[in-house]
Motif scaffolding. Structure first.
Motif, mmCIF file in Angstrom:
data_model
loop_
_atom_site.group_PDB
_atom_site.id
_atom_site.type_symbol
_atom_site.label_atom_id
_atom_site.label_comp_id
_atom_site.label_asym_id
_atom_site.label_seq_id
_atom_site.Cartn_x
_atom_site.Cartn_y
_atom_site.Cartn_z
ATOM 1 N N GLY A 56 -14.601 -24.690 -39.127
ATOM 2 C CA GLY A 56 -15.669 -24.429 -38.393
ATOM 3 C C GLY A 56 -15.874 -23.714 -37.244
ATOM 4 O O GLY A 56 -16.601 -23.671 -36.305
ATOM 5 N N CYS A 57 -14.759 -22.802 -37.108
ATOM 6 C CA CYS A 57 -14.505 -21.794 -35.828
ATOM 7 C C CYS A 57 -15.602 -20.727 -35.875
ATOM 8 O O CYS A 57 -16.017 -20.337 -37.122
ATOM 9 C CB CYS A 57 -13.003 -21.334 -35.858
ATOM 10 N N VAL A 58 -16.000 -20.288 -34.736
ATOM 11 C CA VAL A 58 -16.916 -18.924 -34.729
ATOM 12 C C VAL A 58 -16.426 -18.169 -33.671
ATOM 13 O O VAL A 58 -16.102 -18.639 -32.621
ATOM 14 C CB VAL A 58 -18.436 -19.598 -34.342
ATOM 15 N N LEU A 59 -16.374 -16.975 -34.104
ATOM 16 C CA LEU A 59 -15.700 -15.918 -33.142
ATOM 17 C C LEU A 59 -17.176 -15.212 -32.695
ATOM 18 O O LEU A 59 -17.976 -14.982 -33.404
ATOM 19 C CB LEU A 59 -14.718 -15.091 -33.430
ATOM 20 N N HIS A 60 -16.955 -14.352 -31.408
ATOM 21 C CA HIS A 60 -17.861 -13.682 -31.065
ATOM 22 C C HIS A 60 -17.155 -12.393 -30.425
ATOM 23 O O HIS A 60 -16.123 -12.256 -29.886
ATOM 24 C CB HIS A 60 -18.655 -14.105 -30.161
ATOM 25 N N TYR A 61 -17.814 -11.232 -30.966
ATOM 26 C CA TYR A 61 -17.283 -9.800 -30.369
ATOM 27 C C TYR A 61 -18.333 -9.172 -29.714
ATOM 28 O O TYR A 61 -19.655 -9.250 -29.874
ATOM 29 C CB TYR A 61 -17.085 -8.823 -31.508
ATOM 30 N N ASP A 62 -17.959 -8.836 -28.197
ATOM 31 C CA ASP A 62 -18.988 -8.181 -27.436
ATOM 32 C C ASP A 62 -18.981 -6.621 -27.227
ATOM 33 O O ASP A 62 -19.451 -6.090 -26.458
ATOM 34 C CB ASP A 62 -18.796 -8.750 -26.026
ATOM 35 N N GLY A 63 -18.489 -6.038 -28.087
ATOM 36 C CA GLY A 63 -18.059 -4.673 -27.929
ATOM 37 C C GLY A 63 -16.723 -4.212 -27.556
ATOM 38 O O GLY A 63 -16.329 -3.005 -27.885
ATOM 39 N N GLU A 64 -16.153 -5.135 -26.739
ATOM 40 C CA GLU A 64 -14.769 -4.770 -26.155
ATOM 41 C C GLU A 64 -13.754 -5.732 -26.942
ATOM 42 O O GLU A 64 -12.505 -5.233 -27.418
ATOM 43 C CB GLU A 64 -14.783 -5.072 -24.805
ATOM 44 N N ARG A 65 -13.969 -7.159 -27.122
ATOM 45 C CA ARG A 65 -12.792 -7.852 -27.696
ATOM 46 C C ARG A 65 -13.602 -9.229 -28.268
ATOM 47 O O ARG A 65 -14.800 -9.205 -28.279
ATOM 48 C CB ARG A 65 -11.883 -8.503 -26.398
ATOM 49 N N TRP A 66 -12.744 -9.855 -29.060
ATOM 50 C CA TRP A 66 -13.259 -10.992 -29.963
ATOM 51 C C TRP A 66 -12.525 -12.248 -29.163
ATOM 52 O O TRP A 66 -11.488 -12.587 -28.427
ATOM 53 C CB TRP A 66 -12.402 -10.838 -31.290
#
Length: 627
Positions: free
Chosen positions: A418-428
């Motif tokens: 159930g992991c969720v990753l987020h990318y902000d334009g620079e890193r995950w």
């Protein structure tokens, strides 16, 4: 009051199968039997679900869109059933009446050669929507006895009985979905279904039996009350395919029968005093011999759903209107081989990003800017476009299953645990994880602060910009795909035809008219939604009803996508790709395209220009420019 169940009407017929003057029946050679009719009904457009005969010159096959076929020993004839609902099973009783049951609880009876609908398929006053009522609960199996009694079973523990005059609802005390029913020589009755469910009627009440399995049971057959068999079939997540086995009841306990090899999901069986023949997915035909299951034939690539034995031959029916007959071909109404539906030679797909990774890629998403992101095994995340792809640095080695974003600077990916990753334009970075082995399998959203995730064991998550909240789904089934028109109208699809509808406040479960596993969903709007799934399943919603659509393939269709101003595409196993088009008659059709690869294609997206990318096994990335 106790109600005895006399023996099967056709038991007398089966007892004649081994008479010395009967010609031996070959069960190793099977041939497709042509089904022709002067009407415009396309008998190969859908599935033939059920098969029954009082003898070799009086056989009925039933299937999608209310299809009923009758075999008189020389040719197949189409008989009007009075319904367009899918028909799942058929049987006759001692009075000569034939019964068929199906979707939306429809029950049709044939008397004096004429069919009529007697129950089910109840609609609202305007006739556009089916009512939510017990009578409309789907029925999947039917059985009759010498005294004229007929029993049918279906969803939510539903059992109905015809006593020779009328149909009556019976209380079973279970909510599990039932898929098989059979009467035994001792006057008892058995019904089987999902999650290893078997219930037994002793004349006064239904009692649940211990089977020792949680797998789905699809069919029952017996020689005696202490010699009963149940077909088992399910989905193998390790191979993304089906798997089957055979259970045996010896009067006290259920146990699994040994087999020589692993085999696909089993769907139908029929037997006599010597043979027990089984049929199942991808044309598998098997026999129980000396207590061991062995494969005896391969009936093409179409899934087979039912089989019937007669003195000199056997019949099997299945997908795409398939009718198979054992023994030598019966001319002129026969074909000597089974051929797959050919692909059109449209070489528009080509590979891109070769050599970037050999990990399986499971999802792809296109940002409004044209930048693409793909995710897959072992924390793989790639980014690129129609010409160039590269790997991204990721803070996890967990398998990733899905990806979605509102822009190329606001992207989410989800996967194992159930992991969720987020990318902000620079890193995950990782922003959420469940404390369980549950996989998050699909996601979508409607802005940076409104994201939905679905997955194993009925997992549904919602992100509001601050917190991830788990929503009650009411199911433990896996949900493989998710699509929404907006935050108040979402659809998730998954195991065995299950769909969940989100209305902005809660989730409601329903079936879309198939028992196949559903892997993809996409729509142009709430009145134009497509669902894809196992063994070429395609289902369409027009705003009022779900309808099964012929795809022309037996490959699993793992993903579907489109754009309002562009074509709709679907992809699947063995490099399969389909394109939706409109025929000369104005009807929508699906046309196969040649992708030039044999890898399983697991995900698909279309960009703002209408170009398509598909990804899959071995790091495969394909690109198709807009037509």
């Amino acid at each position: 009051m106790s109600t005895a169940l006399p023996s099967l009407a056709r038991r007398r017929f089966l007892s004649r199968l081994l008479e010395p003057d009967q010609e031996p029946r070959s069960l190793r050679d099977w041939h497709r039997q042509a089904v022709t009719d002067s009407s415009d009904h396309d008998t190969r457009a859908g599935v033939l679900w059920g098969l029954w005969g009082s003898g070799p010159e009086d056989v009925f096959a039933v299937g999608d869109a209310g299809l009923v076929l009758h075999w008189d020993g020389h040719c197949w004839t189409l008989e009007p059933s009075g319904t367009r609902l899918p028909l799942h099973a058929v049987c006759g009783n001692a009075t000569g009446t034939v019964f068929t049951v199906g979707w939306m609880g429809v029950i049709c009876e044939r008397s004096a050669g004429v069919w009529r609908v007697v129950q089910g398929g109840v609609t609202d006053a305007d006739g556009r929507r089916y009512r939510s009522c017990r009578t409309n609960q789907p029925l999947f199996a039917v059985w009759g006895n010498d005294s004229g009694d007929v029993w049918a079973v279906g969803d939510h523990g539903r059992v109905v009985r015809h006593d020779g005059r009328q149909w009556q609802e019976l209380e079973t005390g279970v909510e599990g979905h039932l898929r098989g029913v059979l009467g035994l020589a001792d006057g008892t009755l058995m019904a089987c279904g999902r999650n290893g469910l078997v219930i037994r009627w002793d004349g006064d009440a239904w009692r649940q039996m211990r089977t020792g399995t949680g797998a789905d049971l699809n069919r029952l057959w017996a020689r005696a009350p202490d010699d009963v068999y149940a077909l088992v079939g399910g989905h193998d997540s390790a191979t993304n395919g089906s798997i089957g086995c055979l259970l045996h009841f010896d009067g006290d306990n259920w146990s699994e029968m040994p087999s020589r090899d692993r085999f696909e999901r089993l769907r139908g069986m029929a037997g006599d005093t010597v043979n027990l023949v089984l049929v199942g997915d991808r044309g598998g035909i098997y026999r129980l011999a000396d207590g061991v299951i062995e494969r005896i034939a391969q009936g093409g690539e179409q899934d087979l759903y039912d089989v019937a034995l007669f003195p000199n031959y056997a019949l099997a029916v299945g997908d795409l209107g398939t009718v198979l007959r054992s023994g030598a071909p019966a001319t002129p109404n026969a074909e000597t081989s089974v051929h797959p539906v050919p692909r059109t030679r449209l070489a528009r797909w080509h590979r891109v990003g070769d050599g970037i990774t050999d990990h399986t890629l499971r999802a792809i998403w296109a940002a409004p800017s044209g930048r693409h992101f793909a995710v897959g095994e072992a924390g793989t995340i790639l980014t690129g476009d129609a010409t160039r792809w590269e790997s991204m640095s990721v803070p996890t080695s967990l398998d990733l299953q899905s990806i979605w974003g509102s822009s190329d600077r606001h992207v989410f990916a989800c996967g194992a645990y159930g992991c969720v990753l987020h990318y902000d334009g620079e890193r995950w970075r990782e922003v959420h994880r469940l404390n369980a082995r549950t996989k998050a399998l699909a996601m979508t959203g409607f802005g940076p602060h409104d994201v939905f995730v679905v997955g194993d064991e009925g997992l549904v998550l919602r992100y509001d910009g601050t917190n991830w909240q788990r929503l009650p789904s009411g199911t433990k089934s896996a949900l493989y795909a998710l699509w929404g028109a907006d935050a108040d109208h979402l659809l998730a699809v998954g195991d065995l035809g299950l769909a969940l509808r989100w209305n902005g406040s809660d989730l409601r479960a329903f079936q879309v008219g198939t028992e196949a596993f559903l892997f993809g969903v996409w729509g142009r709007g709430l009145s134009d939604i497509h669902v894809t799934g196992q063994a070429g399943t395609l289902v369409h919603f027009d705003g009022a009803r779900w309808t099964l659509v012929s795809s022309g393939t037996r490959a699993d269709l793992l993903a579907i996508a489109g754009r309002p101003d562009a074509t709709t595409l679907a992809v699947g196993t063995r490099g399969t790709a389909l394109r939706s088009t409109t025929g000369q008659d104005g009807a929508r059709q699906w046309v196969a395209e040649d992708t030039g690869c044999q890898a399983n294609l697991r995900a698909l997206c279309l960009d703002q220009e209408g170009g398509a990318h598909a990804v899959g096994d071995g790091g495969t990335i394909l690109y198709r420019p807009r037509s």
